[in-house]
Structures are given as structure tokens and as C-alpha cells.
Design an enzyme around this catalytic site. Structure first.
Site, PDB file in Angstrom:
ATOM      1  N   ALA A 262       0.673  -1.304   0.066  1.00 40.42           N
ATOM      2  CA  ALA A 262      -0.180   0.057  -0.023  1.00 40.42           C
ATOM      3  C   ALA A 262       1.031   1.466  -0.066  1.00 40.42           C
ATOM      4  O   ALA A 262       1.915   1.165   0.649  1.00 40.42           O
ATOM      5  CB  ALA A 262      -0.640  -0.116   1.282  1.00 40.42           C
TER       6      ALA A 262
ATOM      7  N   GLY B 126       0.728  -5.115   0.945  1.00 41.45           N
ATOM      8  CA  GLY B 126      -0.374  -5.159   0.151  1.00 41.45           C
ATOM      9  C   GLY B 126      -0.293  -5.700  -1.154  1.00 41.45           C
ATOM     10  O   GLY B 126      -1.276  -6.376  -1.919  1.00 41.45           O
TER      11      GLY B 126
ATOM     12  N   GLU C 167      -0.464  -9.346  -0.538  1.00 44.34           N
ATOM     13  CA  GLU C 167      -1.970  -9.536  -0.184  1.00 44.34           C
ATOM     14  C   GLU C 167      -2.772  -9.489  -1.479  1.00 44.34           C
ATOM     15  O   GLU C 167      -3.768 -10.261  -1.683  1.00 44.34           O
ATOM     16  CB  GLU C 167      -2.470  -8.442   0.668  1.00 44.34           C
ATOM     17  CG  GLU C 167      -1.630  -8.689   2.044  1.00 44.34           C
ATOM     18  CD  GLU C 167      -2.249  -7.487   3.061  1.00 44.34           C
ATOM     19  OE1 GLU C 167      -1.639  -6.439   2.766  1.00 44.34           O
ATOM     20  OE2 GLU C 167      -2.761  -7.734   4.025  1.00 44.34           O
TER      21      GLU C 167
ATOM     22  N   GLU D  52       4.760  -5.303   7.440  1.00 48.37           N
ATOM     23  CA  GLU D  52       3.697  -4.161   7.992  1.00 48.37           C
ATOM     24  C   GLU D  52       4.323  -3.863   9.504  1.00 48.37           C
ATOM     25  O   GLU D  52       4.184  -2.697   9.863  1.00 48.37           O
ATOM     26  CB  GLU D  52       2.441  -4.577   8.119  1.00 48.37           C
ATOM     27  CG  GLU D  52       1.622  -4.440   6.707  1.00 48.37           C
ATOM     28  CD  GLU D  52       1.648  -5.155   5.670  1.00 48.37           C
ATOM     29  OE1 GLU D  52       2.694  -6.230   5.945  1.00 48.37           O
ATOM     30  OE2 GLU D  52       0.954  -5.427   4.888  1.00 48.37           O
TER      31      GLU D  52
END
Ligand code: CAA
Length: 258
Positions: free
Chosen positions: A66, A112, A115, A135
């Protein structure tokens, strides 16, 4: 389909979707997530498409996570909302798409990015790929489904090790633990994806759509886990450790969580 950060090519019933922000290592900002969401919806409606390949542009990265710059100033509510929107707009949508989506991991698949690859129905990687959920080094937890989908793929112990240590694994290690299905030289990755997609297109699209629904139904009980992920992801935002972790990334230094 014209997008700022996503390229789409369709050939022989197979769509190739390329996330195209190479200078930011294809990090997922809000615009890219929204474009990918629209792109997958459009491809699902397109009767001439039977399988989808998803990759990142450049030689270095699939998706490096992200976009940290976008959320570093967020508090708890905004953090939870970021996660919820991501689940709804993209990650759950890809997982439940009625056409197979194969991730071609051509470099970093972090946070992300991993993911997103795990939301795809299966994954191939190039030898230079590096996968991980970094993270906790930013003071936050995986918020786009990683706490649920990584244990599904590699088991709870290995998933917890990867999440707690934030370590990256090589493509070979990822293959050994079932996170990716096969590893090839970078130049052969697209060909491998196309070959697998081609095999899909020879089979009944209707039956494959039903198979996706049946396989996913076996994991529906984990929806509770996704809800909890949103809550706990939000809880991390705005804390001193979150500010230290994201601040350290932006200032290009190591975080200090002492
Ligand atoms: N968000 C925003 N920008 C990013 C980014 C990210 N996730 N990853 C890389 N970039 C940017 C860098 O800031 C840099 O931009 P500038 O040139 O403007 O400084 C550019 O991409 C190139 O990156 P680096 O200079 O850092 O390249 P490197 O080769 O030295 O390192 C890397 C590569 C190890 C992947 C490093 O970029 C990195 O650690 N990136 C962050 C990985 C990460 O922590 N991902 C998780 C994000 S949080 C998340 O995903 C939350 C969630 O679950 C919802």
C-alpha cells in the site's frame, strides 16, 4: 480501457493487467486500487475474456505494498476505513471473480502487494521475486487480507513467523511453502502465465466459475477474521509506534521501537 496506473491487453481470451507505477515500485495508492477495481469489473463482464494475468511493470517490483505516503498521517478511523475500502473494492472482488486471476510476481511482492497476489486464485513467481509482509516494521499489521489469506496458504505457524519477523522470502522458499505454484526465470514468467491461462480457456468457463465459488465457500467462515483484521489494523493507526514506523520509512531510516 484507459487508466493512469493500469495497462490492459487482451489476446486469445486472456487479459494481461499490468500495474504501472514503476517509479513507486507499483505501490497501491487510492487511484490505482480504484482503477484495478474498475478494470476487474469490466473484464468480468467481457465475454471474450476467460482468464486474467496480473503483474507489475518494470523488472524490480510486482507491488511494494500500500502507498505508505498516502496513509502515514491517518488516525484510527481512517485506517480502518482504508482497509475496509480495499477489501470491498479490490481484494475480495479479485478472490471472488468468476474468472481465474493468476498473479505473475515479477519482483517485490510486499505488504498489500503480497496481499493482492494472495487474493488471486494462484500465483507464479520469477526467480528474483521477494515476498513478505513487512507491516509490523511500520507499526501496523497487514490490512488487505494478509492475516487471513497467508495462514490459508502456508499454515498458521509459517504465517505468524512471516508476519512477526517482517522477513522477505525468496521465490524458491515461497514455492516450497505453497505460497507460489512455480518459479521460473524472469524472461519466462509471462510465457508460463499465458500457458496456464491458455489451458484454462480450453475448459468450461461456466464450470470454472462454479468451481471458484465452491472452493471459496470452504473459507467463508474466515470472513469474521477479515472483519477483525480491519478493526486491529485501524487500532495501530495514529499510535506513537505507527508514527515512528511510517515516519522512518518516509525519512529513509530504520525505525526505533525501543
Ligand atoms: N509506498 C510508497 N512508496 C513506496 C513504497 C510504498 N509501499 N515502496 C516503495 N516506494 C517508493 C519509495 O519511497 C521510493 O520513492 P522515492 O524515489 O520518491 O523516494 C521508490 O518507491 C523506490 O523505492 P526505494 O528507493 O525504497 O527502493 P529500494 O530498492 O531501496 O527498496 C523496497 C525497495 C525494499 C521494496 C523498499 O522500497 C520498501 O521497503 N518499500 C516499502 C515496503 C513495505 O513496507 N510495504 C508495506 C506497505 S504497508 C501495507 O501494505 C499496509 C497494508 O497491508 C494495507
Amino acid at each position: 480501457m484507459e487508466y493512469n496506473n493500469v495497462l490492459v491487453e487482451i489476446e486469445d481470451k486472456v487479459a494481461l493487467v499490468t500495474i504501472n507505477r514503476p517509479k513507486q515500485l507499483n505501490a497501491l495508492n487510492a487511484e490505482t486500487i480504484s482503477e484495478l477495481s474498475n478494470c476487474f469489473e469490466t473484464l468480468e463482464q467481457n465475454k471474450s475474456v476467460r482468464a486474467i494475468l496480473l503483474t507489475g511493470s518494470g523488472e524490480k517490483s510486482f507491488v511494494a505494498g500500500a502507498d505508505i505516503k498516502e496513509f502515514a498521517s491517518f488516525g484510527k478511523e481512517q485506517g480502518a476505513e482504508l482497509s475496509r475500502r480495499g477489501h470491498n473494492q479490490l481484494f475480495n472482488k479479485v478472490e471472488n471473480l468468476t474468472k481465474p486471476v493468476i498473479a505473475l510476481i515479477n519482483g517485490f511482492a510486499l505488504g498489500g502487494g503480497l496481499e493482492l497476489a494472495m487474493s488471486c486464485h494462484y500465483r507464479f513467481a520469477s526467480e528474483n521475486a521477494k515476498l513478505g509482509l513487512p507491516e509490523v516494521g511500520l507499526g501496523v499489521i497487514p490490512g488487505y487480507g494478509g492475516t487471513q489469506r497467508l495462514p490459508q496458504l502456508v499454515g498458521k505457524g509459517r504465517a505468524m513467523e512471516m508476519i512477526f519477523t517482517a522477513k522477505m522470502v525468496s521465490a524458491k522458499e515461497a514455492c516450497e511453502m505453497g505460497l507460489v505454484n512455480d518459479v521460473v526465470a524472469p524472461d519466462d514468467l509471462l510465457e508460463l502465465g499465458k500457458k496456464s491461462a491458455k489451458a484454462i480457456t480450453r475448459n468450461s468457463g461456466n464450470a470454472i466459475a462454479e468451481a471458484i465459488k465452491a472452493v471459496n465457500a470452504g473459507y467463508e467462515f474466515q470472513n469474521h477474521g477479515l472483519e477483525k483484521e480491519i478493526e486491529h489494523f485501524g487500532n495501530c493507526f495514529g499510535t506513537p509506534e505507527f508514527k515512528e514506523g511510517t515516519g522512518a520509512f518516509l525519512e529513509k531510516r530504520k525505525p526505533n521501537f525501543d
